[in-house]
Motif scaffolding. Structure first.
Motif, mmCIF file in Angstrom:
data_model
loop_
_atom_site.group_PDB
_atom_site.id
_atom_site.type_symbol
_atom_site.label_atom_id
_atom_site.label_comp_id
_atom_site.label_asym_id
_atom_site.label_seq_id
_atom_site.Cartn_x
_atom_site.Cartn_y
_atom_site.Cartn_z
ATOM 1 N N LEU A 82 -105.333 -41.341 160.329
ATOM 2 C CA LEU A 82 -103.902 -41.063 160.190
ATOM 3 C C LEU A 82 -103.610 -39.832 159.339
ATOM 4 O O LEU A 82 -102.686 -39.071 159.646
ATOM 5 C CB LEU A 82 -103.195 -42.282 159.572
ATOM 6 N N PHE A 83 -104.372 -39.606 158.277
ATOM 7 C CA PHE A 83 -104.060 -38.547 157.329
ATOM 8 C C PHE A 83 -105.034 -37.367 157.386
ATOM 9 O O PHE A 83 -104.768 -36.329 156.783
ATOM 10 C CB PHE A 83 -104.049 -39.106 155.893
ATOM 11 N N GLY A 84 -106.162 -37.538 158.106
ATOM 12 C CA GLY A 84 -107.168 -36.487 158.086
ATOM 13 C C GLY A 84 -107.847 -36.462 156.729
ATOM 14 O O GLY A 84 -108.141 -37.499 156.132
ATOM 15 N N ASN A 85 -108.094 -35.261 156.207
ATOM 16 C CA ASN A 85 -108.749 -35.121 154.896
ATOM 17 C C ASN A 85 -107.745 -35.049 153.752
ATOM 18 O O ASN A 85 -108.130 -34.894 152.601
ATOM 19 C CB ASN A 85 -109.622 -33.862 154.885
ATOM 20 N N ALA A 86 -106.443 -35.097 154.090
ATOM 21 C CA ALA A 86 -105.405 -35.039 153.053
ATOM 22 C C ALA A 86 -105.039 -36.450 152.596
ATOM 23 O O ALA A 86 -105.305 -37.439 153.284
ATOM 24 C CB ALA A 86 -104.169 -34.320 153.593
ATOM 25 N N ASN A 87 -104.415 -36.536 151.422
ATOM 26 C CA ASN A 87 -103.940 -37.831 150.957
ATOM 27 C C ASN A 87 -102.501 -38.052 151.432
ATOM 28 O O ASN A 87 -101.867 -37.160 151.986
ATOM 29 C CB ASN A 87 -104.041 -37.957 149.428
ATOM 30 N N TRP A 88 -101.962 -39.243 151.179
ATOM 31 C CA TRP A 88 -100.647 -39.576 151.717
ATOM 32 C C TRP A 88 -99.543 -38.733 151.082
ATOM 33 O O TRP A 88 -98.453 -38.592 151.654
ATOM 34 C CB TRP A 88 -100.359 -41.062 151.527
ATOM 35 N N HIS A 89 -99.791 -38.149 149.920
ATOM 36 C CA HIS A 89 -98.772 -37.322 149.287
ATOM 37 C C HIS A 89 -98.451 -36.084 150.133
ATOM 38 O O HIS A 89 -97.364 -35.517 150.021
ATOM 39 C CB HIS A 89 -99.237 -36.880 147.885
ATOM 40 N N PHE A 90 -99.406 -35.698 150.982
ATOM 41 C CA PHE A 90 -99.170 -34.518 151.814
ATOM 42 C C PHE A 90 -98.053 -34.766 152.831
ATOM 43 O O PHE A 90 -97.418 -33.825 153.315
ATOM 44 C CB PHE A 90 -100.470 -34.124 152.538
ATOM 45 N N LEU A 91 -97.781 -36.050 153.165
ATOM 46 C CA LEU A 91 -96.680 -36.349 154.081
ATOM 47 C C LEU A 91 -95.348 -35.878 153.523
ATOM 48 O O LEU A 91 -94.473 -35.412 154.265
ATOM 49 C CB LEU A 91 -96.633 -37.856 154.372
ATOM 50 N N VAL A 92 -95.194 -36.025 152.207
ATOM 51 C CA VAL A 92 -93.951 -35.548 151.582
ATOM 52 C C VAL A 92 -93.858 -34.035 151.725
ATOM 53 O O VAL A 92 -92.798 -33.479 152.031
ATOM 54 C CB VAL A 92 -93.920 -35.955 150.095
ATOM 55 N N GLU A 93 -94.996 -33.352 151.548
ATOM 56 C CA GLU A 93 -95.007 -31.903 151.692
ATOM 57 C C GLU A 93 -94.718 -31.494 153.140
ATOM 58 O O GLU A 93 -94.040 -30.497 153.393
ATOM 59 C CB GLU A 93 -96.367 -31.351 151.255
ATOM 60 N N LEU B 201 -92.796 -33.097 155.215
ATOM 61 C CA LEU B 201 -91.349 -33.226 155.393
ATOM 62 C C LEU B 201 -90.622 -31.992 154.859
ATOM 63 O O LEU B 201 -89.697 -31.470 155.497
ATOM 64 C CB LEU B 201 -90.837 -34.493 154.697
ATOM 65 N N ILE B 202 -91.045 -31.532 153.702
ATOM 66 C CA ILE B 202 -90.406 -30.340 153.111
ATOM 67 C C ILE B 202 -90.702 -29.109 153.961
ATOM 68 O O ILE B 202 -89.810 -28.300 154.236
ATOM 69 C CB ILE B 202 -90.906 -30.145 151.664
ATOM 70 N N ARG B 203 -91.959 -28.977 154.402
ATOM 71 C CA ARG B 203 -92.327 -27.833 155.239
ATOM 72 C C ARG B 203 -91.545 -27.843 156.562
ATOM 73 O O ARG B 203 -91.074 -26.804 157.028
ATOM 74 C CB ARG B 203 -93.839 -27.865 155.540
ATOM 75 N N THR B 204 -91.424 -29.028 157.181
ATOM 76 C CA THR B 204 -90.703 -29.128 158.439
ATOM 77 C C THR B 204 -89.239 -28.762 158.269
ATOM 78 O O THR B 204 -88.654 -28.063 159.111
ATOM 79 C CB THR B 204 -90.835 -30.547 159.015
ATOM 80 N N SER B 205 -88.631 -29.247 157.188
ATOM 81 C CA SER B 205 -87.221 -28.919 156.929
ATOM 82 C C SER B 205 -87.039 -27.416 156.734
ATOM 83 O O SER B 205 -86.104 -26.816 157.283
ATOM 84 C CB SER B 205 -86.730 -29.678 155.686
ATOM 85 N N GLY C 295 -96.421 -22.966 163.710
ATOM 86 C CA GLY C 295 -97.076 -24.221 164.057
ATOM 87 C C GLY C 295 -98.143 -24.655 163.070
ATOM 88 O O GLY C 295 -98.148 -25.811 162.629
ATOM 89 N N VAL C 296 -99.040 -23.765 162.696
ATOM 90 C CA VAL C 296 -100.179 -24.141 161.854
ATOM 91 C C VAL C 296 -99.773 -24.563 160.445
ATOM 92 O O VAL C 296 -100.240 -25.598 159.942
ATOM 93 C CB VAL C 296 -101.209 -22.996 161.792
ATOM 94 N N PRO C 297 -98.912 -23.814 159.734
ATOM 95 C CA PRO C 297 -98.588 -24.203 158.357
ATOM 96 C C PRO C 297 -97.928 -25.571 158.229
ATOM 97 O O PRO C 297 -97.936 -26.161 157.149
ATOM 98 C CB PRO C 297 -97.618 -23.098 157.900
ATOM 99 N N LEU C 298 -97.364 -26.105 159.320
ATOM 100 C CA LEU C 298 -96.741 -27.426 159.242
ATOM 101 C C LEU C 298 -97.777 -28.514 159.002
ATOM 102 O O LEU C 298 -97.474 -29.554 158.421
ATOM 103 C CB LEU C 298 -95.987 -27.732 160.540
ATOM 104 N N GLN C 299 -99.009 -28.276 159.436
ATOM 105 C CA GLN C 299 -100.023 -29.328 159.375
ATOM 106 C C GLN C 299 -101.188 -29.011 158.443
ATOM 107 O O GLN C 299 -102.001 -29.896 158.164
ATOM 108 C CB GLN C 299 -100.588 -29.568 160.784
ATOM 109 N N ALA C 300 -101.278 -27.784 157.986
ATOM 110 C CA ALA C 300 -102.419 -27.388 157.160
ATOM 111 C C ALA C 300 -101.998 -27.250 155.704
ATOM 112 O O ALA C 300 -101.132 -26.438 155.375
ATOM 113 C CB ALA C 300 -103.009 -26.072 157.663
ATOM 114 N N ALA C 301 -102.599 -28.049 154.862
ATOM 115 C CA ALA C 301 -102.226 -28.021 153.457
ATOM 116 C C ALA C 301 -102.664 -26.727 152.779
ATOM 117 O O ALA C 301 -102.091 -26.326 151.760
ATOM 118 C CB ALA C 301 -102.844 -29.224 152.738
ATOM 119 N N ASN C 302 -103.685 -26.076 153.337
ATOM 120 C CA ASN C 302 -104.199 -24.854 152.701
ATOM 121 C C ASN C 302 -103.484 -23.602 153.201
ATOM 122 O O ASN C 302 -103.875 -22.487 152.874
ATOM 123 C CB ASN C 302 -105.706 -24.732 152.960
ATOM 124 N N ARG C 303 -102.466 -23.756 154.013
ATOM 125 C CA ARG C 303 -101.701 -22.615 154.519
ATOM 126 C C ARG C 303 -100.332 -22.593 153.843
ATOM 127 O O ARG C 303 -99.611 -23.596 153.849
ATOM 128 C CB ARG C 303 -101.517 -22.701 156.037
#
Length: 232
Positions: free
Chosen positions: A15-26, A28-32, A69-77
């Motif tokens: 569900l989360f890949g290599n990220a933790n669940w806190h990245f979901l909040v990020e 949401l912010i990135r998508t907005s 597209g990519v920065p929405l899902q990549a924490a390192n971008r």
């Protein structure tokens, strides 16, 4: 690094890949932020982008999609590069659009020009070849617009967006049918005796002039009967 083997019990990685669940909040912010960026970019691009796309508008939209597209899902971008790319894309579009107002050649270079595909009930084969437009695509567009044969059309244009526009012939003359070949009943009902049409370009002549002779416009020897409009 080799990816760990798949396991049905490893729901966190699923569900989360290599990220933790806190990245979901990020996310949401990135998508907005991305949504706001797209709304502003599309508003700055102008209402013509909301209509049918030209090749230039398509390139702008693809650029925006690839950048965002990519920065929405990549924490390192980070989010700054997509903003910069969107800014450059909008600036280029507005600059070229402004130049196209005073210099038509600039507009036609990036968006192509109007193409004349048919004149006085006859297909312009050289323009069809240049636009890589098959006969059946033209006939489909005519059927969707309510036309039954080429003789009903004085001019057929393909716009830079790829849409077709028609100028009706007044009066219409017999022409090559654009109805599907399997619809024999309607085609036979519309048949005009004593008139033949070239199957390649649609030029119409008297049946006595056709036979095994060449078409004066395209050189084809394939003829069929011409048709007129059938009221339904």
């Amino acid at each position: 690094m080799q990816a760990p083997p798949f396991s049905l019990a490893d729901w966190h990685r699923f569900l989360f890949g290599n990220a933790n669940w806190h990245f979901l909040v990020e996310v949401l912010i990135r998508t907005s932020a991305t949504y706001v960026l797209l709304v502003i970019a599309m508003r700055l691009l102008g209402r013509r982008v909301a209509a049918q796309y030209t090749l230039f508008e398509i390139s702008i939209v693809v650029t925006l999609a690839a950048a965002i597209g990519v920065p929405l899902q990549a924490a390192n971008r980070g989010m700054l590069p997509p903003f910069l790319i969107a800014l450059v894309a909008v600036a280029m579009q507005r600059l070229i659009a402004r130049a196209g107002i005073t210099h038509r050649r600039v507009e036609t270079m990036v968006s192509t020009d109007v193409t004349l595909l048919a004149r006085e009930g006859r297909l312009e084969l050289s323009e069809l070849a240049r636009a890589a437009m098959p006969h059946e695509k033209v006939f489909e567009a005519m059927r969707l617009a309510g036309w039954q044969h080429l003789g009903q059309v004085s001019r057929l244009y393909m716009e830079p967006s790829g849409a077709f526009s028609f100028i009706p012939a007044r009066p219409a003359k017999p022409g090559l049918s654009v109805l599907p070949a399997f619809d024999d009943e309607l085609r036979e009902e519309a048949r005009v005796d004593g008139c033949a049409a070239c199957t390649r370009c649609g030029d119409t002549v008297q049946s006595a002039r056709a036979g095994d002779s060449h078409c004066e416009h395209c050189g084809s020897r394939d003829w069929t009967y011409a048709v007129t409009e059938v009221e339904r």
